[in-house]
Design a protein around this motif. Sequence first.
Motif, PDB file in Angstrom:
ATOM      1  N   TYR A  64       0.723  -1.396   0.103  1.00  0.00           N
ATOM      2  CA  TYR A  64      -0.161   0.064  -0.011  1.00  0.00           C
ATOM      3  C   TYR A  64       0.857   1.286   0.040  1.00  0.00           C
ATOM      4  N   PRO A  65       0.298   2.375  -0.209  1.00  0.00           N
ATOM      5  CA  PRO A  65       0.986   3.533  -0.565  1.00  0.00           C
ATOM      6  C   PRO A  65       2.135   3.740   0.706  1.00  0.00           C
ATOM      7  N   GLY A  66       3.468   3.860   0.197  1.00  0.00           N
ATOM      8  CA  GLY A  66       4.333   4.387   1.246  1.00  0.00           C
ATOM      9  C   GLY A  66       5.164   3.039   1.854  1.00  0.00           C
ATOM     10  N   SER A  67       4.722   1.996   1.728  1.00  0.00           N
ATOM     11  CA  SER A  67       5.132   0.841   2.259  1.00  0.00           C
ATOM     12  C   SER A  67       5.564  -0.218   1.329  1.00  0.00           C
ATOM     13  N   ASP A  68       6.832  -0.567   1.025  1.00  0.00           N
ATOM     14  CA  ASP A  68       7.250  -1.504   0.030  1.00  0.00           C
ATOM     15  C   ASP A  68       6.756  -2.784   0.031  1.00  0.00           C
ATOM     16  N   VAL A  69       6.409  -3.406  -1.134  1.00  0.00           N
ATOM     17  CA  VAL A  69       5.784  -4.573  -1.406  1.00  0.00           C
ATOM     18  C   VAL A  69       6.458  -5.648  -0.739  1.00  0.00           C
ATOM     19  N   ARG A  70       5.770  -7.057  -0.470  1.00  0.00           N
ATOM     20  CA  ARG A  70       6.456  -7.910   0.135  1.00  0.00           C
ATOM     21  C   ARG A  70       5.644  -9.176  -0.221  1.00  0.00           C
ATOM     22  N   PRO A  71       5.834  -9.673  -1.470  1.00  0.00           N
ATOM     23  CA  PRO A  71       5.228 -10.815  -1.901  1.00  0.00           C
ATOM     24  C   PRO A  71       5.292 -12.035  -1.165  1.00  0.00           C
ATOM     25  N   GLY A  72       4.077 -12.622  -1.003  1.00  0.00           N
ATOM     26  CA  GLY A  72       4.199 -13.908  -0.101  1.00  0.00           C
ATOM     27  C   GLY A  72       4.152 -13.462   1.329  1.00  0.00           C
ATOM     28  N   ARG A  73       3.823 -12.269   1.699  1.00  0.00           N
ATOM     29  CA  ARG A  73       3.763 -12.034   3.071  1.00  0.00           C
ATOM     30  C   ARG A  73       2.502 -12.794   3.931  1.00  0.00           C
ATOM     31  N   SER A  74       2.640 -13.226   5.004  1.00  0.00           N
ATOM     32  CA  SER A  74       1.596 -13.704   5.690  1.00  0.00           C
ATOM     33  C   SER A  74       0.985 -12.736   6.763  1.00  0.00           C
ATOM     34  N   VAL A  75      -0.195 -13.100   7.274  1.00  0.00           N
ATOM     35  CA  VAL A  75      -0.716 -11.958   8.029  1.00  0.00           C
ATOM     36  C   VAL A  75       0.406 -11.805   9.539  1.00  0.00           C
ATOM     37  N   ASP A 198      -1.077  -4.233  -5.756  1.00  0.00           N
ATOM     38  CA  ASP A 198      -0.313  -5.248  -4.768  1.00  0.00           C
ATOM     39  C   ASP A 198      -0.704  -5.300  -3.395  1.00  0.00           C
ATOM     40  N   GLY A 199      -1.112  -4.364  -2.703  1.00  0.00           N
ATOM     41  CA  GLY A 199      -1.564  -4.360  -1.335  1.00  0.00           C
ATOM     42  C   GLY A 199      -2.803  -5.261  -1.146  1.00  0.00           C
ATOM     43  N   GLU A 200      -3.613  -4.831  -1.929  1.00  0.00           N
ATOM     44  CA  GLU A 200      -5.046  -5.573  -1.873  1.00  0.00           C
ATOM     45  C   GLU A 200      -4.851  -7.375  -2.334  1.00  0.00           C
ATOM     46  N   ALA A 201      -4.000  -7.420  -3.255  1.00  0.00           N
ATOM     47  CA  ALA A 201      -3.871  -8.755  -3.766  1.00  0.00           C
ATOM     48  C   ALA A 201      -3.263  -9.467  -2.684  1.00  0.00           C
ATOM     49  N   ASP A 202      -2.153  -8.912  -2.076  1.00  0.00           N
ATOM     50  CA  ASP A 202      -1.065  -9.659  -1.281  1.00  0.00           C
ATOM     51  C   ASP A 202      -2.043  -9.858   0.321  1.00  0.00           C
ATOM     52  N   ASP A 203      -2.783  -8.950   0.386  1.00  0.00           N
ATOM     53  CA  ASP A 203      -3.815  -9.229   1.682  1.00  0.00           C
ATOM     54  C   ASP A 203      -4.802 -10.400   1.444  1.00  0.00           C
ATOM     55  N   ASP A 204      -5.506 -10.647   0.140  1.00  0.00           N
ATOM     56  CA  ASP A 204      -6.319 -11.638  -0.172  1.00  0.00           C
ATOM     57  C   ASP A 204      -5.282 -12.943   0.009  1.00  0.00           C
ATOM     58  N   ALA A 206      -2.888 -13.580   1.898  1.00  0.00           N
ATOM     59  CA  ALA A 206      -2.634 -13.712   3.199  1.00  0.00           C
ATOM     60  C   ALA A 206      -3.894 -14.254   4.004  1.00  0.00           C
ATOM     61  N   TYR A 207      -4.858 -13.836   3.521  1.00  0.00           N
ATOM     62  CA  TYR A 207      -6.342 -14.154   4.174  1.00  0.00           C
ATOM     63  C   TYR A 207      -6.640 -15.941   4.007  1.00  0.00           C
ATOM     64  N   VAL A 208      -6.342 -16.126   2.618  1.00  0.00           N
ATOM     65  CA  VAL A 208      -6.485 -17.668   2.272  1.00  0.00           C
ATOM     66  C   VAL A 208      -5.366 -18.446   2.451  1.00  0.00           C
ATOM     67  N   SER A 209      -4.358 -18.036   3.188  1.00  0.00           N
ATOM     68  CA  SER A 209      -3.414 -18.782   3.295  1.00  0.00           C
ATOM     69  C   SER A 209      -3.107 -19.074   5.141  1.00  0.00           C
ATOM     70  N   PRO A 210      -2.039 -19.883   5.411  1.00  0.00           N
ATOM     71  CA  PRO A 210      -1.921 -19.993   7.025  1.00  0.00           C
ATOM     72  C   PRO A 210      -1.487 -18.335   7.463  1.00  0.00           C
ATOM     73  N   TRP A 211      -2.083 -18.117   8.287  1.00  0.00           N
ATOM     74  CA  TRP A 211      -2.075 -16.729   8.959  1.00  0.00           C
ATOM     75  C   TRP A 211      -0.442 -16.893   9.693  1.00  0.00           C
ATOM     76  N   GLY A 212       0.126 -17.654  10.185  1.00  0.00           N
ATOM     77  CA  GLY A 212       1.365 -17.719  10.821  1.00  0.00           C
ATOM     78  C   GLY A 212       1.222 -17.654  12.319  1.00  0.00           C
TER      79      GLY A 212
END
Length: 276
Positions: A64-75, A198-204, A206-212
């Motif tokens: 999201y604006p101002g925070s670098d993307v991190r593909p594969g991030r968990s909750v 990117d932000g919205e996609a990576d959120d989704d 994370a929601y359908v993957s193990p939260w960690g």
Amino acid sequence: MSGPQSFVADDGRSVRFFDTGGAAEAPVLVWHHGTPQTGAVIQPVATAAAARGLRVVSVTRPGYPGSDVRPGRSVADAAADVLAVLDALGIDRFATAGASGGGPHALALAALAGGDRARAVVTLAGIAPYDRSPDWFSGMAAPGGLQAALSGREARLAYAETAEFDPDSFTARDYEVLEGEWGALGADAGAGAAEGPDGEADDDLAYVSPWGVELRAVSAPVLLIQGGADRVVPAPHAAAMLERLPHGELWIRPREGHVSVLTAFGTALDWARAAL
């Protein structure tokens, strides 16, 4: 309200955060934004918190604006960014709250921080961990983004190329509230999506993957607030989380939708403030 500030994570990523400041001894509310949002402390959140003497800290999730993307991030990965910002600010004890997609991140932060630091958790219209059941999507007016995320990041980004908001996702009461006291939410959602998906996609994802983290690891008291008419995150999500939380409480507001349930925010803060 203060403007955005920047924090550098251990891996070199830039992480944006917001801090309303105030007296050093002021109790702290850590706010987790929904999907999509900018992470800014929007006016209704700031106003309700200030009325209760609360300092608000909010961290913008990766992508999201101002925070670098991190593909594969968990909750839990995103919640760890929040914890790192709190550590840098010298904040030890806090309550935490999140709406919609912010709900999982509030719970994850509480699990990571432990009950000595995270004294209370509030989620409003929060999404539950994905249980691999088709029923998890039942009652969602527009589950396409989450369903695309099950096929991976590229599929979710491809979905974003043609996706449009389904107006049936919100109830008449939701629209009424968006035209009134929570109007800033709609404007911030647009700003949160303005720089790409990117932000919205990576959120989704994370929601359908193990939260960690596991919900049973949340030792703080948790208040789940859910609208019975919610068409974005249906009421069974809150009920499913209640069963796994050691110290959970559920407030159902039968006539409220996904946005209008936020009218309970002030009452929720009164509940959380008592724990600080």
